[in-house]
Motif scaffolding. Structure first.
Motif, PDB file in Angstrom:
ATOM      1  N   LEU A 154      33.965  -4.792 145.857  1.00  0.00           N
ATOM      2  CA  LEU A 154      33.663  -4.764 144.431  1.00  0.00           C
ATOM      3  C   LEU A 154      32.587  -5.800 144.113  1.00  0.00           C
ATOM      4  O   LEU A 154      32.637  -6.912 144.648  1.00  0.00           O
ATOM      5  CB  LEU A 154      34.951  -5.103 143.683  1.00  0.00           C
ATOM      6  N   LYS A 155      31.626  -5.405 143.270  1.00  0.00           N
ATOM      7  CA  LYS A 155      30.612  -6.393 142.871  1.00  0.00           C
ATOM      8  C   LYS A 155      31.263  -7.444 141.981  1.00  0.00           C
ATOM      9  O   LYS A 155      32.206  -7.153 141.244  1.00  0.00           O
ATOM     10  CB  LYS A 155      29.502  -5.680 142.082  1.00  0.00           C
ATOM     11  N   GLU A 156      30.711  -8.638 142.042  1.00  0.00           N
ATOM     12  CA  GLU A 156      31.268  -9.711 141.231  1.00  0.00           C
ATOM     13  C   GLU A 156      31.270  -9.350 139.746  1.00  0.00           C
ATOM     14  O   GLU A 156      30.345  -8.688 139.271  1.00  0.00           O
ATOM     15  CB  GLU A 156      30.466 -10.977 141.431  1.00  0.00           C
ATOM     16  N   GLY A 157      32.321  -9.741 139.060  1.00  0.00           N
ATOM     17  CA  GLY A 157      32.381  -9.489 137.619  1.00  0.00           C
ATOM     18  C   GLY A 157      33.039  -8.160 137.265  1.00  0.00           C
ATOM     19  O   GLY A 157      33.346  -7.898 136.113  1.00  0.00           O
ATOM     20  N   GLN A 158      33.270  -7.293 138.259  1.00  0.00           N
ATOM     21  CA  GLN A 158      33.907  -6.006 137.960  1.00  0.00           C
ATOM     22  C   GLN A 158      35.418  -6.202 137.824  1.00  0.00           C
ATOM     23  O   GLN A 158      36.024  -6.985 138.563  1.00  0.00           O
ATOM     24  CB  GLN A 158      33.617  -4.990 139.072  1.00  0.00           C
TER      25      GLN A 158
END
Ligand SMILES: Cc1cc2nc3c(=O)[nH]c(=O)nc-3n(C[C@H](O)[C@H](O)[C@H](O)COP(=O)(O)OP(=O)(O)OC[C@H]3O[C@@H](n4cnc5c(N)ncnc54)[C@H](O)[C@@H]3O)c2cc1C
Length: 480
Positions: free
Chosen positions: A260-264
């Protein structure tokens, strides 16, 4: 009244309806018919609880892909609802309006025929009225995947929830430990004359009724038809016919892993193919679920290091720190699971074995296989989902090679959703039952359950099979 056929040989003659099998389909049908003032017999092969003696009759070896036919069914009062998970997802209009891209037609009835029974089916499995099938997450941008919509039943255990009604409904006789072992067809009248029932001591007797309904689950419904010598002699069940063919499952394929990309948002996500996606790719439908794993699997050198640390726990007793290191999950690592549509395929099928079970019924064998069209469905769903993850900035996906390379054997598991073995069609050239779930060529034999599914979509089967059981009850109640 629920009676035990082992000790109470009190079957009556001349029931209006005889229903074979007391799982969700059979119980629903029995209560609807008896509730309309009819004399109904509901026979259940198992007892009130699990017993190996009954469960052994579900032995069914498989070739091709492993079906786990014994483990994914329960043979006692309430049937497999005794351990279903309760996930409910309705069929969609396109399941009925668009046929499969194989040489077989889809459903011969319009969507409205099943849709009108949805509220009652929801109530049967304890879903609140007007709950609406809501998405748990937003859709992915683009036309390929929408957010999936489903509801969770508690899950309803049919034998427990409906025990009082099964005991007290006027006109309803329920016999447990009462196994159907033969269907006796009279070719002169074109009707099923009797069925033969047996207890576990092989005491047998014949039962008569105006109408008979098979509700023994998708594998056994076909087995009962295949096992009947009189149906074969009467030309109802033939070698090239559809009884037992088109066995379908929902494909349980792990597409791969993702970061998962950061902040998701870290919660689980469930997506569903749009009709536009299916039309563009000529594929089946599919649910894709992306969730973070509790523990990341380790391979190669990482696995060896992890194992070394785990063993240290025993040796030097520094549990807390070591456990933290060995169980540490990289934030965002996750797996992508699926529930994918399989198209009807006549070569994916049940057939009869010479060997007989303890009650003298011939055993069945299931051969479950995927056609190239199914491999294509898995491949396009995998590839397009990976693209969507990247395009929308959700994360990065690493696909399993068997997903995109159709020459590599696919790792696929079943979902315990058996379907299609007595499929509904407008003619016996393509199926086993007609639009009213009546077996072609037999005036008084009907089938209830997911064996009648012409196609299985990517919706969990129990709520739709209840919708069809309610529709069948309406039809049977209209017969004089
Ligand atoms: C672990 C698991 C999880 C599941 N989760 C879900 C889910 O989340 N959502 C969903 O939609 N579906 C789920 N399912 C599938 C669901 O359980 C089935 O769709 C449903 O039970 C089928 O109902 P049925 O009445 O057609 O058949 P069954 O429940 O199989 O009932 C058939 C009945 O017939 C009886 N019988 C069999 N042979 C004879 C005979 N010869 N004579 C008399 N009686 C006989 C059996 O004892 C049984 O009681 C799950 C299944 C499993 C195994």
């Amino acid at each position: 009244m629920i009676k035990d056929y082992e000790s109470q040989k009190e079957l009556r003659d001349g029931y209006d309806f005889c229903i074979i099998g007391a799982g969700p389909a059979g119980i629903t049908l029995a209560l609807k018919l008896a509730g309309n003032g009819r004399h109904v017999l509901l026979i259940e092969g198992g007892g009130r609880e699990y017993s190996p003696t009954s469960q052994d009759l579900y032995q069914c070896p498989s070739t091709g892909l492993e079906v786990y036919a014994e483990e994914t069914r329960l043979r006692f009062l309430g049937g497999t609802s005794n351990h279903w998970a309760g996930r409910c997802r309705p069929f969609e209009p396109s399941d009925f309006s668009v046929g499969p891209p194989v040489h077989l037609p889809g459903w011969p009835i319009p969507f409205a025929e099943i849709e009108r029974h949805l509220p009652e089916a929801m109530a049967i499995v304890d879903l609140p009225p007007n709950a609406g099938f809501k998405a748990i997450n937003p859709a992915l941008d683009g036309a390929d995947f929408e957010a999936d919509r489903f509801l969770l039943s508690p899950p309803t255990r049919f034998a427990q929830k409906y025990a009082k009604e099964l005991n007290e409904t006027e006109g309803l006789d329920v016999f447990i430990n009462c196994n159907c072992v033969d269907l006796e067809f009279d070719s002169k009248t074109g009707r099923l004359a009797t069925i033969v029932v047996s207890d576990y001591k092989l005491h047998k007797e014949r039962v008569t009724a105006k109408q008979f309904i098979l509700a023994t689950g998708a594998i056994e419904n076909a087995r009962q038809l295949l096992n009947s010598e009189s149906l074969a002699a009467g030309g109802i069940v033939t070698k090239d016919g559809y009884v037992g063919r088109c066995f379908m499952e929902h494909l349980n394929v792990e597409l791969g892993t993702f970061i998962l990309k950061e902040g998701q948002e870290k919660g689980s996500r469930e997506y569903f193919t749009t009709d536009a996606f299916v039309a563009e790719h000529g594929s089946g439908k599919g649910n894709v679920s992306a969730s973070l794993v509790a523990e990341v699997k380790s391979y190669g050198r990482t696995a060896a290091i992890k194992s070394f640390f785990e063993n240290l726990i025993c040796d030097v007793g520094v549990e807390n720190k070591i456990e933290f290191i060995t169980k540490f999950d990289c934030p965002g690592d996750g797996v992508i699971g699926t529930l994918i549509e399989q198209f009807p395929n006549p070569d994916s099928r049940l057939s009869l074995l010479e060997e007989r079970d303890a009650l003298g019924v011939r055993k069945t064998h299931v051969h479950w296989e995927l056609a190239l069209a199914d491999r294509n469905t898995v491949k396009v769903i995998g590839l397009e989902m990976a693209k969507c993850f990247a395009d929308t900035g959700l994360g990065l996906v690493k696909l399993e090679q068997c997903v995109y390379d159709v020459d590599v054997p696919l790792k696929v598991n079943p979902h315990a959703h058996h379907m299609g073995t007595t499929r509904m069609a407008s003619s016996p050239d393509f199926g086993v039952v007609d639009e009213n779930c009546k077996v072609f060529g037999v005036e008084n034999l009907h089938v209830a359950g997911s064996s009648v599914f012409s196609t299985g979509g990517a919706s969990n089967p129990t709520m739709p099979l209840l919708q069809l059981a309610l529709r069948l009850a309406e039809h049977l109640n209209s017969l004089s």
